[in-house]
Write an enzyme that holds these catalytic residues in place. Structure first.
Site, short mmCIF file in Angstrom:
data_model
loop_
_atom_site.label_atom_id
_atom_site.label_comp_id
_atom_site.label_asym_id
_atom_site.label_seq_id
_atom_site.Cartn_x
_atom_site.Cartn_y
_atom_site.Cartn_z
N LYS A 1 4.29 -15.51 3.77
CA LYS A 1 3.72 -16.43 1.90
C LYS A 1 5.14 -16.04 2.35
O LYS A 1 5.85 -16.16 0.91
CB LYS A 1 3.22 -15.36 0.57
CG LYS A 1 3.06 -15.99 -0.10
CD LYS A 1 2.27 -17.94 0.44
CE LYS A 1 1.72 -17.96 -1.23
NZ LYS A 1 0.82 -19.46 -1.05
N TYR B 1 0.94 -1.65 -0.26
CA TYR B 1 0.00 0.23 -0.08
C TYR B 1 0.67 1.66 0.17
O TYR B 1 0.17 2.16 -0.22
CB TYR B 1 -0.91 -0.28 1.39
CG TYR B 1 -2.14 -1.47 1.16
CD1 TYR B 1 -1.77 -2.03 -0.41
CD2 TYR B 1 -2.98 -0.85 1.69
CE1 TYR B 1 -2.83 -2.55 -0.03
CE2 TYR B 1 -3.62 -2.34 2.76
CZ TYR B 1 -4.36 -3.27 0.82
OH TYR B 1 -5.22 -4.01 1.06
N ASP C 1 -5.05 -6.72 5.58
CA ASP C 1 -7.13 -6.16 5.46
C ASP C 1 -7.27 -7.35 5.21
O ASP C 1 -8.38 -6.98 5.22
CB ASP C 1 -6.44 -5.05 3.85
CG ASP C 1 -6.77 -4.43 3.32
OD1 ASP C 1 -7.92 -4.59 4.85
OD2 ASP C 1 -6.75 -3.51 2.96
N ASP D 1 -10.78 -8.55 7.87
CA ASP D 1 -11.98 -8.71 6.79
C ASP D 1 -12.89 -10.31 7.09
O ASP D 1 -14.36 -9.95 8.08
CB ASP D 1 -12.10 -8.14 5.78
CG ASP D 1 -11.86 -6.22 5.89
OD1 ASP D 1 -12.46 -5.80 6.71
OD2 ASP D 1 -12.28 -5.77 4.53
N ASP E 1 -2.83 -18.42 2.23
CA ASP E 1 -3.62 -18.94 2.04
C ASP E 1 -4.11 -20.11 2.35
O ASP E 1 -5.06 -19.69 3.08
CB ASP E 1 -3.37 -19.48 1.10
CG ASP E 1 -1.91 -20.54 0.71
OD1 ASP E 1 -0.97 -20.42 1.60
OD2 ASP E 1 -1.43 -20.85 -0.66
#
Length: 356
Positions: free
Chosen positions: A191, A142, A247, A251, A223
């Protein structure tokens, strides 16, 4: 005590839910003998309309001069087609960076009165949902370099996910410190089988883990973590991860509790000053109709009292009032279920204030 709180009323349903949170804070102040001074700090779409930018310099100064900041929600379709450089979301990113807020703490905790609203199977819910996602907030993709360019005769784009050692260290320590205050179990999500930034992340987590021998540490690919959150959320206590992964996962973690309208979050830096907000959006489709759920906003205010203003008893009073109100059967539309009483945003806020 006297505390100054910067108020960002935001867009869409933002002003409605903020009004209810402030009403609850006023009751708390009166009950416990405090004085809360509210300073307006426009940000988001409303600031673009009034000042031409999503975060006026005066608003950032107000937040920096306050003991903490309370934000509702920003953005909406009205500003979707404007210059990307001044969209509402840019104001939020600039505010986090300007306040030095690098750690986002977002709880995923099922309120017992709403267990039927969880989309998970009953047997999974019965095992319990109570964990914290600690997300790095001002680094990664970001905040990296974003570039659109021509390559081999066609349009291409790239976004750089970059992290330095100190950026990883400080958020990882927040994760460990949070775990020490809970059940002392930390899951670091990365990851590392693909990304160099994740390999550095994992290396630093393993080094810092030596300073926290009481904390049980495990690593999980992002994942797999996204799958495990819906398969068995009871296995988690604290999840610490980088910005983009956090992020998405936070959620997902909020939705398994039944309603995104119920969950608060905090953004913290080196000091006690923080930025507190509900995790939902501005919901412009229901703005001004008294349909919004103010509980996430009210619980964000409680979180602010606990983590930034040093008022745990006052935070407990708000959280207990929310539980009592839900126990009485009151529900906003997003959490409505058979046999309960549907109320609007204002009525829910008033009921919680009365319960305080």
């Amino acid at each position: 005590m006297e505390k100054t709180i910067a108020i960002i009323r935001g867009d869409g349903i933002g002003p409605e839910i903020m009004a209810q949170a402030l009403a609850v804070l006023d009751v708390v102040a009166n009950k416990f003998g405090h004085t809360f001074r509210y300073e307006e700090a426009p940000m988001g779409g409303n600031a673009i309309d009034a000042f031409g930018v999503p975060l006026p310099e005066s608003s950032l100064k107000t937040c920096l001069a306050s003991d903490s900041a309370l934000l509702s929600a920003i953005g909406g379709p009205k500003w979707d087609t404007i210059d990307p450089a001044i969209r509402p979301e840019k104001g939020l990113l600039a505010l986090r960076a300007g306040m030095g807020l690098y750690a986002n703490l977002r709880p995923s905790k099922l309120i017992p009165q709403l267990k039927e609203a969880s989309p998970l199977r009953a047997d999974i819910v019965e095992r319990g949902i109570d964990f914290m996602v600690v997300r790095e907030l001002i680094g990664g993709a970001y905040f990296g370099e974003h570039k659109t360019y021509q390559r081999n005769g066609e349009e291409a784009a790239s976004d750089v996910m970059a992290y330095s050692q100190h950026e990883i260290e400080r958020i990882v320590r927040v994760g460990f410190d949070t775990a020490m205050k809970r059940s002392k179990r930390l899951c670091s999500v990365d990851k590392a089988n693909v990304l160099d930034s994740s390999k550095l992340w994992r290396k630093i987590v393993n080094r810092i883990a030596e300073e926290y021998p009481e904390v049980e540490v495990r690593h999980m690919y992002v994942d797999n973590c996204s799958m495990q959150i819906v398969r068995d959320p009871s296995q988690f206590d604290v999840i610490v991860t980088e910005n983009l992964f956090g992020d998405i996962l936070s959620d997902e973690a909020s939705q398994i509790t039944g309603s995104i309208g119920m969950i608060p979050s905090s953004a913290l830096g080196e000091g006690t000053r923080g930025l507190y907000e509900p995790i939902h959006g501005s919901a412009p489709d229901i703005a001004g109709q008294d349909l919004a759920n103010p509980i996430g906003m009210i619980l964000a205010a409680a979180m602010m009292l606990r983590y930034s203003l040093g008022m745990p008893a006052e935070a407990d009073a708000i959280e207990t009032a929310v539980n009592k109100t839900l126990e009485s059967g009151l529900r906003t539309g997003d959490i409505m279920e058979p046999g309960k009483t549907k109320v609007g945003c204002a009525a829910m806020g008033q009921a919680i204030a009365a319960a305080v």
